[in-house]
Motif scaffolding. Structure first.
Motif, PDB file in Angstrom:
ATOM      1  N   THR A 203       0.848  -1.180   0.000  1.00 57.72           N
ATOM      2  CA  THR A 203       0.000   0.000   0.000  1.00 57.72           C
ATOM      3  C   THR A 203       0.896   1.248   0.000  1.00 57.72           C
ATOM      4  OG1 THR A 203      -0.173  -0.184   2.405  1.00 57.72           O
ATOM      5  CG2 THR A 203      -1.951  -1.154   1.106  1.00 57.72           C
ATOM      6  N   PRO A 204       0.342   2.429  -0.243  1.00 57.55           N
ATOM      7  CA  PRO A 204       1.172   3.617  -0.463  1.00 57.55           C
ATOM      8  C   PRO A 204       2.184   3.915   0.637  1.00 57.55           C
ATOM      9  CG  PRO A 204      -1.074   4.070  -1.128  1.00 57.55           C
ATOM     10  CD  PRO A 204      -1.079   2.714  -0.502  1.00 57.55           C
ATOM     11  N   THR A 277     -10.459  -0.633 -15.852  1.00 54.30           N
ATOM     12  CA  THR A 277      -9.576  -0.187 -14.769  1.00 54.30           C
ATOM     13  C   THR A 277      -8.433  -1.176 -14.591  1.00 54.30           C
ATOM     14  OG1 THR A 277     -11.422   0.850 -13.595  1.00 54.30           O
ATOM     15  CG2 THR A 277      -9.442   0.372 -12.309  1.00 54.30           C
ATOM     16  N   MET A 281      -2.567  -0.982  -9.751  1.00 60.79           N
ATOM     17  CA  MET A 281      -2.040   0.236  -9.147  1.00 60.79           C
ATOM     18  C   MET A 281      -3.135   0.998  -8.422  1.00 60.79           C
ATOM     19  SD  MET A 281       0.510   1.257 -12.243  1.00 60.79           S
ATOM     20  CE  MET A 281      -0.525   0.451 -13.467  1.00 60.79           C
ATOM     21  N   GLY A 282      -2.733   1.667  -7.349  1.00 59.71           N
ATOM     22  CA  GLY A 282      -3.692   2.417  -6.564  1.00 59.71           C
ATOM     23  C   GLY A 282      -4.290   1.590  -5.450  1.00 59.71           C
ATOM     24  N   TYR A 286      -9.591   4.082  -5.826  1.00 58.03           N
ATOM     25  CA  TYR A 286      -8.602   5.112  -6.173  1.00 58.03           C
ATOM     26  C   TYR A 286      -7.552   4.479  -7.077  1.00 58.03           C
ATOM     27  CZ  TYR A 286      -5.224   8.905  -5.693  1.00 58.03           C
ATOM     28  OH  TYR A 286      -4.348   9.938  -5.948  1.00 58.03           O
ATOM     29  N   HIS A 287      -7.903   4.338  -8.339  1.00 59.43           N
ATOM     30  CA  HIS A 287      -7.001   3.731  -9.314  1.00 59.43           C
ATOM     31  C   HIS A 287      -6.631   4.786 -10.357  1.00 59.43           C
ATOM     32  CE1 HIS A 287      -7.493  -0.334  -7.769  1.00 59.43           C
ATOM     33  NE2 HIS A 287      -8.796  -0.110  -7.699  1.00 59.43           N
ATOM     34  N   PRO A 288      -5.359   5.026 -10.578  1.00 63.99           N
ATOM     35  CA  PRO A 288      -4.958   6.109 -11.484  1.00 63.99           C
ATOM     36  C   PRO A 288      -5.156   5.809 -12.961  1.00 63.99           C
ATOM     37  CG  PRO A 288      -3.021   4.983 -10.619  1.00 63.99           C
ATOM     38  CD  PRO A 288      -4.200   4.421  -9.894  1.00 63.99           C
ATOM     39  N   MET A 312      -8.220  11.416 -12.553  1.00 60.60           N
ATOM     40  CA  MET A 312      -7.938  10.674 -11.334  1.00 60.60           C
ATOM     41  C   MET A 312      -8.505  11.415 -10.131  1.00 60.60           C
ATOM     42  SD  MET A 312      -4.233   9.211 -10.084  1.00 60.60           S
ATOM     43  CE  MET A 312      -3.526  10.852  -9.943  1.00 60.60           C
ATOM     44  N   SER A 315      -6.092  12.625  -4.005  1.00 66.05           N
ATOM     45  CA  SER A 315      -5.665  11.770  -2.895  1.00 66.05           C
ATOM     46  C   SER A 315      -6.424  12.148  -1.632  1.00 66.05           C
ATOM     47  CB  SER A 315      -4.157  11.907  -2.662  1.00 66.05           C
ATOM     48  OG  SER A 315      -3.825  13.254  -2.385  1.00 66.05           O
TER      49      SER A 315
END
Length: 345
Positions: A203-204, A277, A281-282, A286-288, A312, A315
């Motif tokens: 995760t981020p 989608t 990623m993301g 919340y998928h870019p 997008m 955040s």
């Protein structure tokens, strides 16, 4: 990885390899060389799918970069020779900077075409987030120290130490990935599910909490796993919309995206558009990388000739805080299902 990380990695490598002779200039040259493969971003490949799937292509190929290293070494030795070190040492330095750039990119979830021009799908080991301070800060610190005190014996030790520490951290991320996939496999066995494919990524901004995608026919399961979880996780099942895929059989962009992502995609009808989608990623909701690929016209789906990426979402710091709390508390409620509903609008 982000450009700052690639720059300080290149700077640290050249500082360690040639700093004894080049001094602080090695840091600057290494930083510039470390970002060279990403100059392909200035190329206009076409629509949004082409821009995504041709990036990290030829400019990240091990074959191309090895040839570029030979060419650059020849040019440097011809026009700026230095009797202090050999051409072989220069070649090794340039080659390491270029190749570590593309290999590091392969540790992210995006996908890097290491073997271009071969047509094998891009490599995405996906064990590190595209921005990870724990990887970058030791390298940045070593470069700053080298810039201040120079690259004598003490300055060189900082470069060696930072490169060793960052490599050990990459090994730690691979261990975390194995941990996450093992626990998810336990949950799949418990629930009697045979996975078609599994994709795991952190995760981020961390490597402690992992997000695992499991493809299961018309559905996929999105799972969060932390190092601190005491038992296999619960599976959260979401619609994949796979029945829409047949409507895109005549779309070359969809074929390209499916190849690029290894089919880890979700399909949603949003109004009169069919949106695809990239789930890798993301985060849920919340998928870019989301692309409208067909429109409903004349009672049928018609592929869109020029595909653009959907805007997008911004955040959300509250969600990042929820994920951070989930690392330490297995009981923290992460509303994955509710977040994923946002993909329908």
């Amino acid at each position: 990885m982000d450009s700052i990380t690639q720059a300080v990695l290149g700077a640290s490598i050249q500082g360690a390899m040639l700093g004894r002779w080049q001094g602080r200039k090695a840091l600057l040259c290494g930083a510039m060389l470390g970002t060279l493969p990403d100059l392909d971003v200035v190329i206009d490949y076409g629509d949004a799918v082409a821009q995504m799937t041709y990036h990290r292509g030829f400019s990240h190929s091990l074959f191309v970069l090895s040839g570029a290293a030979l060419l650059l070494t020849w040019l440097v030795r011809r026009w700026r020779p230095n009797p202090g070190y050999t051409g072989a040492r220069m070649l090794l330095t340039i080659w390491l900077i270029l190749v570590t750039h593309t290999l590091l990119d392969s540790f992210t979830s995006y996908g890097t075409q290491l073997l271009w021009p071969l047509t094998s799908p891009p490599i995405a080991w996906a064990s590190i987030f595209i921005i990870d301070p724990l990887y970058t800060l030791p390298l940045l610190g070593a470069v700053l120290v080298g810039a201040v005190i120079g690259l004598g014996n003490k300055g060189l030790r900082w470069q060696y130490g930072a490169l060793g520490l960052s490599s050990l951290y990459l090994a730690f991320t691979l261990a975390g990935q194995q941990m996450a996939e093992h626990r998810v496999q336990q949950a799949l066995t418990r629930d009697g599910i045979q996975a078609e494919a599994m994709f795991s990524t952190p995760t981020p901004f961390n490597s402690l909490l992992w997000r695992v995608i499991v493809l299961d026919g018309e559905r996929y399961h999105e799972v969060l796993v932390s190092w601190l979880d005491p038992q296999p996780p619960a599976l959260q099942s979401l619609p994949r919309g796979l029945h829409w895929r047949e409507s895109l059989r005549d779309s070359p962009q969809h074929a390209r995206l499916e190849w690029f992502s290894r089919g880890i995609l979700r399909y949603d009808r949003i109004g009169d558009q069919l949106v695809v989608t990239d789930l890798r990623m993301g985060m849920a909701g919340y998928h870019p990388f989301r692309f409208p690929m067909a429109e409903w016209r004349d009672d049928q789906w018609q592929p869109i000739a020029w595909v653009e990426r959907r805007p997008m979402q911004r955040s959300d710091t509250a969600r990042l805080l929820t994920l951070w709390q989930r690392i330490w508390n297995p009981q923290e409620n992460v509303p994955v299902m509710a977040w994923a509903e946002e993909l329908r609008r």
